[in-house]
Design a protein around this motif. Structure first.
Motif, PDB file in Angstrom:
ATOM      1  N   ALA A 210      63.917  30.911  79.057  1.00 20.67           N
ATOM      2  CA  ALA A 210      63.267  31.113  77.756  1.00 20.67           C
ATOM      3  C   ALA A 210      63.705  32.418  77.106  1.00 20.67           C
ATOM      4  O   ALA A 210      63.939  32.482  75.890  1.00 20.67           O
ATOM      5  N   GLU A 211      63.838  33.465  77.916  1.00 18.26           N
ATOM      6  CA  GLU A 211      64.201  34.762  77.347  1.00 18.26           C
ATOM      7  C   GLU A 211      65.636  34.789  76.821  1.00 18.26           C
ATOM      8  O   GLU A 211      65.994  35.634  75.994  1.00 18.26           O
ATOM      9  N   ASP A 212      66.490  33.860  77.301  1.00 20.66           N
ATOM     10  CA  ASP A 212      67.872  33.821  76.829  1.00 20.66           C
ATOM     11  C   ASP A 212      67.965  33.363  75.383  1.00 20.66           C
ATOM     12  O   ASP A 212      68.901  33.733  74.654  1.00 20.66           O
ATOM     13  N   MET A 213      67.013  32.543  74.959  1.00 16.54           N
ATOM     14  CA  MET A 213      67.117  31.899  73.649  1.00 16.54           C
ATOM     15  C   MET A 213      67.058  32.897  72.491  1.00 16.54           C
ATOM     16  O   MET A 213      67.514  32.604  71.388  1.00 16.54           O
ATOM     17  N   ALA A 214      66.507  34.069  72.745  1.00 22.56           N
ATOM     18  CA  ALA A 214      66.438  35.082  71.696  1.00 22.56           C
ATOM     19  C   ALA A 214      67.706  35.926  71.614  1.00 22.56           C
ATOM     20  O   ALA A 214      67.845  36.745  70.693  1.00 22.56           O
ATOM     21  N   GLU A 220      77.320  30.449  73.836  1.00 19.57           N
ATOM     22  CA  GLU A 220      76.093  29.784  74.291  1.00 19.57           C
ATOM     23  C   GLU A 220      75.488  28.932  73.184  1.00 19.57           C
ATOM     24  O   GLU A 220      74.993  27.822  73.432  1.00 19.57           O
ATOM     25  N   LYS A 221      75.535  29.423  71.960  1.00 21.26           N
ATOM     26  CA  LYS A 221      75.025  28.638  70.829  1.00 21.26           C
ATOM     27  C   LYS A 221      75.819  27.339  70.679  1.00 21.26           C
ATOM     28  O   LYS A 221      75.244  26.264  70.438  1.00 21.26           O
ATOM     29  N   ARG A 222      77.140  27.430  70.822  1.00 16.33           N
ATOM     30  CA  ARG A 222      77.969  26.222  70.703  1.00 16.33           C
ATOM     31  C   ARG A 222      77.659  25.242  71.825  1.00 16.33           C
ATOM     32  O   ARG A 222      77.599  24.024  71.613  1.00 16.33           O
ATOM     33  N   ALA A 223      77.468  25.772  73.030  1.00  9.58           N
ATOM     34  CA  ALA A 223      77.164  24.903  74.168  1.00  9.58           C
ATOM     35  C   ALA A 223      75.847  24.172  73.968  1.00  9.58           C
ATOM     36  O   ALA A 223      75.733  22.970  74.239  1.00  9.58           O
ATOM     37  N   ILE A 224      74.842  24.873  73.500  1.00 18.37           N
ATOM     38  CA  ILE A 224      73.537  24.250  73.253  1.00 18.37           C
ATOM     39  C   ILE A 224      73.635  23.227  72.129  1.00 18.37           C
ATOM     40  O   ILE A 224      73.063  22.132  72.211  1.00 18.37           O
ATOM     41  N   ALA A 225      74.385  23.547  71.087  1.00 20.42           N
ATOM     42  CA  ALA A 225      74.554  22.605  69.980  1.00 20.42           C
ATOM     43  C   ALA A 225      75.265  21.340  70.443  1.00 20.42           C
ATOM     44  O   ALA A 225      74.892  20.217  70.058  1.00 20.42           O
ATOM     45  N   ASP A 226      76.287  21.503  71.279  1.00 18.15           N
ATOM     46  CA  ASP A 226      77.009  20.339  71.786  1.00 18.15           C
ATOM     47  C   ASP A 226      76.109  19.488  72.677  1.00 18.15           C
ATOM     48  O   ASP A 226      76.187  18.250  72.656  1.00 18.15           O
ATOM     49  N   LEU A 227      75.272  20.127  73.487  1.00 15.21           N
ATOM     50  CA  LEU A 227      74.367  19.370  74.346  1.00 15.21           C
ATOM     51  C   LEU A 227      73.341  18.599  73.512  1.00 15.21           C
ATOM     52  O   LEU A 227      73.008  17.450  73.807  1.00 15.21           O
ATOM     53  N   LYS A 228      72.850  19.214  72.437  1.00  8.12           N
ATOM     54  CA  LYS A 228      71.907  18.516  71.552  1.00  8.12           C
ATOM     55  C   LYS A 228      72.590  17.331  70.880  1.00  8.12           C
ATOM     56  O   LYS A 228      71.991  16.250  70.732  1.00  8.12           O
ATOM     57  N   ARG A 229      73.836  17.529  70.492  1.00 13.53           N
ATOM     58  CA  ARG A 229      74.584  16.435  69.866  1.00 13.53           C
ATOM     59  C   ARG A 229      74.776  15.292  70.865  1.00 13.53           C
ATOM     60  O   ARG A 229      74.635  14.114  70.510  1.00 13.53           O
ATOM     61  N   TYR A 230      75.072  15.637  72.105  1.00 13.44           N
ATOM     62  CA  TYR A 230      75.209  14.626  73.154  1.00 13.44           C
ATOM     63  C   TYR A 230      73.889  13.865  73.336  1.00 13.44           C
ATOM     64  O   TYR A 230      73.875  12.635  73.439  1.00 13.44           O
ATOM     65  N   GLY A 231      72.780  14.573  73.361  1.00 15.53           N
ATOM     66  CA  GLY A 231      71.483  13.929  73.520  1.00 15.53           C
ATOM     67  C   GLY A 231      71.132  13.015  72.368  1.00 15.53           C
ATOM     68  O   GLY A 231      70.468  11.990  72.544  1.00 15.53           O
ATOM     69  N   ARG A 232      71.611  13.360  71.189  1.00 16.49           N
ATOM     70  CA  ARG A 232      71.291  12.598  69.979  1.00 16.49           C
ATOM     71  C   ARG A 232      72.233  11.416  69.785  1.00 16.49           C
ATOM     72  O   ARG A 232      71.821  10.347  69.335  1.00 16.49           O
ATOM     73  N   ASP A 233      73.507  11.596  70.174  1.00 15.80           N
ATOM     74  CA  ASP A 233      74.511  10.603  69.768  1.00 15.80           C
ATOM     75  C   ASP A 233      75.453  10.196  70.901  1.00 15.80           C
ATOM     76  O   ASP A 233      76.352   9.397  70.666  1.00 15.80           O
ATOM     77  N   GLY A 234      75.232  10.716  72.116  1.00 13.46           N
ATOM     78  CA  GLY A 234      76.237  10.443  73.139  1.00 13.46           C
ATOM     79  C   GLY A 234      75.726   9.965  74.470  1.00 13.46           C
ATOM     80  O   GLY A 234      76.529   9.698  75.371  1.00 13.46           O
ATOM     81  N   ASN A 235      74.412   9.829  74.653  1.00 12.70           N
ATOM     82  CA  ASN A 235      73.932   9.485  75.998  1.00 12.70           C
ATOM     83  C   ASN A 235      73.245   8.133  76.069  1.00 12.70           C
ATOM     84  O   ASN A 235      72.463   7.874  76.974  1.00 12.70           O
TER      85      ASN A 235
END
Length: 379
Positions: A210-214, A220-235
């Motif tokens: 949780a403390e990393d998010m701030a 790291e931002k790109r990695a999180i964005a890519d994971l969200k994209r995978y969750g939305r459109d790739g899994n």
């Protein structure tokens, strides 16, 4: 129960290949997609190109001969027959290494790295970097047996792999994996078996606190964005395999084009290829891998690993030495500070400039270099 290790020779009946040819010739095709590109899945033209090659030019006997030349074996562990490749190095000081594939991969993923890993002298490398290599097929995959009931999650597979290495006489070894192989390899490291000297992962499942998010870096931002994209459109595949593998299995087991499309899509999406998988893998290589699902009819049994373990994929902490190689087109790319919480004994970390989810398959030279460097301190 016997601990015997039996040689295994692939000799697929010609009738099975003739049946495949007949099914391919009678394919009932869907209409063309209504958008450009791969937004709705594999485009019709791309699928026809692959199937034309499969039907008219692909030679299974070539792949069969390659696998037989490596040396294939089977043994029964915990009541289940396990298939594996085993290639011993000519170097007397070689370090034993077990490589674990994932989905939609197979032992084929590693065919280009086995030679350089086992015999670096013959491939322009340092002979002191040699490995004895073991490459098993996951339960329910390839020519390993299919579990007849539930109860083969990742941890049980990891224990089976430790027993396999013991049975081969390797009392000190290292392990490597990506995708499901990453989960299995992580479990091998977490079990605490004295034989395990260290592990290497090319898919690192370490999430931010949780403390990393701030205080996220740009990477790291790109990695999180890519994971969200995978969750939305790739899994969608994972949801289906994790909830209704049996229903899915009927179509994929009956239709070679359906089975091929289910896997081909991931070669396009998960390789570092700008959407053109042929730029990193040949048609023959992709079809070799697809054949290890089609011939043994493992569409449903391979998918059941998701039903068993997908909700518990997160990695457990590991205290043995851990090495990590982060390829830029991996589905999820952990940062070093996230990984260090799980792996306090992190001995190697490298973020590469090219490569994707199928690291050994796509970038065999980089993959080989990473393993040599990663495990050099453990020799």
């Amino acid at each position: 129960m016997s601990d015997a290790i039996e040689p295994f020779t692939l000799a697929i009946p010609q009738a099975a290949l003739d049946d495949l040819g007949a099914r391919l010739a009678q394919t009932r095709w869907p209409e063309r997609e209504t958008v450009d590109g791969w937004q709705q899945g594999v485009p019709l033209d791309a699928m026809r190109r692959l199937i034309d090659h499969w039907r008219d030019r692909y030679d299974w006997r070539r792949c069969e001969a390659m696998l037989n030349a490596f040396g294939q074996y089977r043994t029964i562990i915990d009541g289940l027959g396990m298939h594996f490749l085993h290639v011993r190095s000519p170097e007397p000081g070689a370090l034993p290494l077990i490589l674990t594939h994932g989905w939609p991969g197979s032992v084929i993923e590693f065919h280009k790295v086995i030679g350089p890993l086992t015999d670096p002298r013959a491939h322009g490398g340092d002979p002191t970097d040699a490995f004895h290599v073991v490459v098993p097929s996951l339960p329910g995959y390839g020519f390993s047996d299919r579990p007849a009931g539930i109860g083969w999650p990742v941890a049980r597979i990891a224990r089976a792999w430790i027993e396999l290495m013991r049975r081969l006489g390797y009392l000190r070894f290292v392990a490597q994996g990506g995708d499901w192989g990453s989960a299995v390899t992580n479990a091998i490291g977490a079990i605490g078996a004295p034989e395990v000297a260290g592990i290497h992962l090319n898919m690192v499942v370490a999430r931010p606190a949780a403390e990393d998010m701030a205080d996220l870096s740009d990477a790291e931002k790109r990695a999180i964005a890519d994971l969200k994209r995978y969750g939305r459109d790739g899994n969608g595949y994972a949801t289906q395999q994790g909830t209704r593998p049996q229903t899915l299995g009927y179509g994929l087991t009956d239709s070679p084009v359906g089975q091929a499309a289910w896997i081909f899509e991931k070669f396009a999406e998960w390789t570092d290829s700008s959407g053109d998988p042929y730029s990193v893998l040949s048609a023959d290589e992709m079809l070799d891998n697809i054949m290890l699902y089609w011939l043994p009819s493992t569409a449903a049994s391979s998918a059941r690993l998701y039903w068993e373990s997908f909700r518990a994929f997160n990695a457990d902490p590991v205290t043995v030495p851990v090495a990590c190689s982060i390829f830029p087109k991996e589905i999820f790319r952990a940062s070093r500070r996230w990984a260090e919480r799980l792996y306090p004994n992190l001995i190697h970390w490298n973020e590469l400039e090219r490569g994707g989810h199928f690291a050994a398959f796509e970038q065999p030279e980089l993959f080989t270099h990473e393993l040599r460097a990663a495990f050099r301190p453990l020799r």
